[in-house]
Scaffold this motif. Structure first.
Motif, PDB file in Angstrom:
ATOM      1  N   ASP A  48       0.825  -1.212   0.000  1.00  0.00           N
ATOM      2  CA  ASP A  48       0.000   0.000   0.000  1.00  0.00           C
ATOM      3  C   ASP A  48       0.860   1.263   0.000  1.00  0.00           C
ATOM      4  O   ASP A  48       0.529   2.246  -0.671  1.00  0.00           O
ATOM      5  N   ASP A  49       1.928   1.257   0.781  1.00  0.00           N
ATOM      6  CA  ASP A  49       2.697   2.488   0.948  1.00  0.00           C
ATOM      7  C   ASP A  49       4.206   2.287   0.928  1.00  0.00           C
ATOM      8  O   ASP A  49       4.948   3.144   1.402  1.00  0.00           O
ATOM      9  N   THR A  50       4.681   1.158   0.391  1.00  0.00           N
ATOM     10  CA  THR A  50       6.117   0.945   0.287  1.00  0.00           C
ATOM     11  C   THR A  50       6.470   0.311  -1.058  1.00  0.00           C
ATOM     12  O   THR A  50       5.655  -0.380  -1.675  1.00  0.00           O
ATOM     13  N   ILE A  75      11.495   2.195  -0.121  1.00  0.00           N
ATOM     14  CA  ILE A  75      10.997   3.557  -0.240  1.00  0.00           C
ATOM     15  C   ILE A  75       9.581   3.619   0.339  1.00  0.00           C
ATOM     16  O   ILE A  75       8.748   2.756   0.049  1.00  0.00           O
ATOM     17  N   TYR A  76       9.325   4.647   1.146  1.00  0.00           N
ATOM     18  CA  TYR A  76       7.994   4.856   1.719  1.00  0.00           C
ATOM     19  C   TYR A  76       7.233   5.835   0.825  1.00  0.00           C
ATOM     20  O   TYR A  76       7.712   6.946   0.556  1.00  0.00           O
ATOM     21  N   HIS A 114      13.976  13.804   3.008  1.00  0.00           N
ATOM     22  CA  HIS A 114      13.627  12.430   3.363  1.00  0.00           C
ATOM     23  C   HIS A 114      14.216  11.502   2.297  1.00  0.00           C
ATOM     24  O   HIS A 114      13.667  11.344   1.211  1.00  0.00           O
ATOM     25  N   ASP A 115      15.347  10.886   2.617  1.00  0.00           N
ATOM     26  CA  ASP A 115      16.026  10.042   1.639  1.00  0.00           C
ATOM     27  C   ASP A 115      15.256   8.766   1.322  1.00  0.00           C
ATOM     28  O   ASP A 115      15.463   8.165   0.265  1.00  0.00           O
ATOM     29  N   ASP A 116      14.378   8.337   2.234  1.00  0.00           N
ATOM     30  CA  ASP A 116      13.663   7.076   2.011  1.00  0.00           C
ATOM     31  C   ASP A 116      12.170   7.295   1.745  1.00  0.00           C
ATOM     32  O   ASP A 116      11.357   6.407   1.951  1.00  0.00           O
ATOM     33  N   TRP A 117      11.820   8.473   1.274  1.00  0.00           N
ATOM     34  CA  TRP A 117      10.447   8.744   0.858  1.00  0.00           C
ATOM     35  C   TRP A 117      10.393   8.838  -0.667  1.00  0.00           C
ATOM     36  O   TRP A 117      11.352   9.268  -1.318  1.00  0.00           O
ATOM     37  N   GLY A 118       9.276   8.440  -1.213  1.00  0.00           N
ATOM     38  CA  GLY A 118       9.044   8.592  -2.637  1.00  0.00           C
ATOM     39  C   GLY A 118       7.744   9.338  -2.885  1.00  0.00           C
ATOM     40  O   GLY A 118       6.747   9.112  -2.185  1.00  0.00           O
ATOM     41  N   VAL A 121       7.120   6.806  -9.372  1.00  0.00           N
ATOM     42  CA  VAL A 121       7.755   7.094  -8.084  1.00  0.00           C
ATOM     43  C   VAL A 121       9.011   7.923  -8.322  1.00  0.00           C
ATOM     44  O   VAL A 121       9.918   7.509  -9.054  1.00  0.00           O
ATOM     45  N   ARG A 122       9.049   9.092  -7.701  1.00  0.00           N
ATOM     46  CA  ARG A 122      10.224   9.959  -7.764  1.00  0.00           C
ATOM     47  C   ARG A 122      10.715  10.221  -6.338  1.00  0.00           C
ATOM     48  O   ARG A 122       9.965  10.117  -5.380  1.00  0.00           O
ATOM     49  N   GLY A 123      11.982  10.567  -6.232  1.00  0.00           N
ATOM     50  CA  GLY A 123      12.505  10.922  -4.914  1.00  0.00           C
ATOM     51  C   GLY A 123      11.739  12.083  -4.322  1.00  0.00           C
ATOM     52  O   GLY A 123      11.309  12.987  -5.042  1.00  0.00           O
ATOM     53  N   TRP A 124      11.568  12.055  -2.999  1.00  0.00           N
ATOM     54  CA  TRP A 124      10.771  13.080  -2.337  1.00  0.00           C
ATOM     55  C   TRP A 124      11.323  14.476  -2.603  1.00  0.00           C
ATOM     56  O   TRP A 124      10.573  15.442  -2.764  1.00  0.00           O
ATOM     57  N   ASN A 125      12.634  14.587  -2.686  1.00  0.00           N
ATOM     58  CA  ASN A 125      13.266  15.879  -2.916  1.00  0.00           C
ATOM     59  C   ASN A 125      13.848  15.987  -4.320  1.00  0.00           C
ATOM     60  O   ASN A 125      14.638  16.878  -4.601  1.00  0.00           O
ATOM     61  N   GLN A 126      13.428  15.103  -5.208  1.00  0.00           N
ATOM     62  CA  GLN A 126      13.935  15.086  -6.587  1.00  0.00           C
ATOM     63  C   GLN A 126      13.392  16.279  -7.364  1.00  0.00           C
ATOM     64  O   GLN A 126      12.197  16.524  -7.403  1.00  0.00           O
ATOM     65  N   THR A 127      14.302  17.012  -7.997  1.00  0.00           N
ATOM     66  CA  THR A 127      13.896  18.218  -8.729  1.00  0.00           C
ATOM     67  C   THR A 127      13.964  18.039 -10.243  1.00  0.00           C
ATOM     68  O   THR A 127      13.462  18.875 -10.988  1.00  0.00           O
ATOM     69  N   ALA A 128      14.613  16.975 -10.719  1.00  0.00           N
ATOM     70  CA  ALA A 128      14.723  16.728 -12.161  1.00  0.00           C
ATOM     71  C   ALA A 128      14.664  15.233 -12.413  1.00  0.00           C
ATOM     72  O   ALA A 128      14.910  14.421 -11.526  1.00  0.00           O
TER      73      ALA A 128
END
Length: 352
Positions: free
Chosen positions: A239-241, A249-250, A266-270, A285-292
């Protein structure tokens, strides 16, 4: 490690018992000098050897092993997995191979190259990889998704290797690769340095910040697929991983108008979202702090195989969501369909 032997120079003064009137006094002096040199030579050698041994054993010891056990207890909770530690006195049965005893059979490959490895209680030795710890969840996993981690000093540098290989390969080797789980590799490196290591828990497990799942039911399972090199990979989606390549990744959702770089790190959030591309409902799914970048895509498509419809999980990436690998609901099916391409799936090879 080289041992430097220090030879001391004897004193120019006569020994107290030397008799200048004794015709053998010169011979005695030489004998005493030689004896003094040998004694000091042995003492220096012993001291240098002791110092060298002490330096080498600090690479790994009981205190660091205990620190790793404590760290793994924390880390396994963040992964929703359960691991045990194994040593030469207690081996794990990993798909028929007994670890760490298997290390002595010269069957270890790292990045597809046969490697020299050995178990080491001190982290020192003459092999390319000195293995100081083995952890596996084999005793607790029933769905052919077992993990085996070996914690090594690779030419003196900390490195965590993982394998999920569950059957023999044509080269008769067991293939490992470096873990992609940064929390695990960083924790081990800190322990080697004698520093503290802690696995994050609060940020990744905060239920108050998790969102209602948008993951389609068809995706929620463990998927198996062989890559172009013949290695078995797994992807587990709940559901969330999302767990792939040893990293978990959460999944969360957020307003796309928010600048990711301004969000808390948050390195382990998507950041999860859904979209239909070429008839496939993809979870992006992209990294939580992914900008590109475009992130990774996961979607299920039905294909007809030998007159039966089967679910094929498509892993894709890039601007065109091009397929990089296909996965299946069982290892057996993944093996049978290894290398199979489907006309209605767009692969990276099809990209302009």
């Amino acid at each position: 490690m080289s041992v430097f032997l220090l030879t001391a120079c004897s004193s120019n003064s006569q020994p107290t018992f030397a008799n200048k009137d004794n015709k053998n006094s010169s011979t005695q002096k030489k004998a005493v000098k030689a004896s003094s040199k040998k004694t000091q030579h042995r003492a220096a050698s012993s001291s240098s050897s002791s110092s060298s041994t002490k330096h080498e054993t600090t690479r790994w010891n009981g205190a660091k092993a205990a620190a790793l056990r404590k760290f793994m207890d924390q880390w396994q909770q963040t992964m929703d997995q359960q691991y045990e530690s194994y040593t030469p006195a207690k081996n794990v049965n990993f798909y028929g191979a007994k670890y760490p005893d298997e290390l002595a059979n010269k069957t270890t490959a790292v990045n597809d190259q046969q490697a020299s490895v050995e178990w080491s209680d001190t982290g020192s030795g003459n092999k390319e990889y000195e293995v100081v710890a083995v952890y596996s969840d084999a005793e607790y996993v029933q769905n052919m998704g077992e993990h085996l981690y070996i914690f090594t000093l690779h030419n003196g540098q900390p490195e965590v290797l993982i394998t999920q290989q569950n059957q023999g390969m044509p080269d008769h080797l067991i293939h490992f690769k470096q873990t992609e789980n940064k929390v695990l590799s960083t924790g081990f490196a800190n322990i080697i340095k004698g520093q503290s290591a802690t696995a994050p828990t609060s940020s990744s497990q905060s239920n108050s910040q998790k969102t209602v799942s948008i993951v389609p039911a068809a995706l929620k399972r463990t998927w198996y697929g062989y890559d172009d090199d013949g290695k078995l990979n797994t992807v587990t989606i709940t559901d969330d991983t999302l767990t792939a390549g040893g990293s978990k990744i959460y999944l969360h959702t957020r307003d796309n108008n928010i600048d990711p770089s301004q969000e808390p790190q948050h390195d382990d959030w998507g950041n999860a979202s859904m979209g239909n591309i070429r008839g496939i409902d993809f979870l992006n799914v992209r990294g939580w702090n992914q900008t590109a970048g475009d992130g990774e895509y996961y979607g299920v498509k039905q294909e007809n195989v030998a007159g039966q419809n089967i679910d094929v999980m498509v892993e894709a990436g890039g601007a065109g969501a091009w397929c990089s690998q296909t996965y299946y609901a069982s290892v057996d099916l993944a093996k049978k369909q290894q290398g199979q391409k489907y006309d209605d799936i767009t692969y990276y090879d099809d990209a302009d």
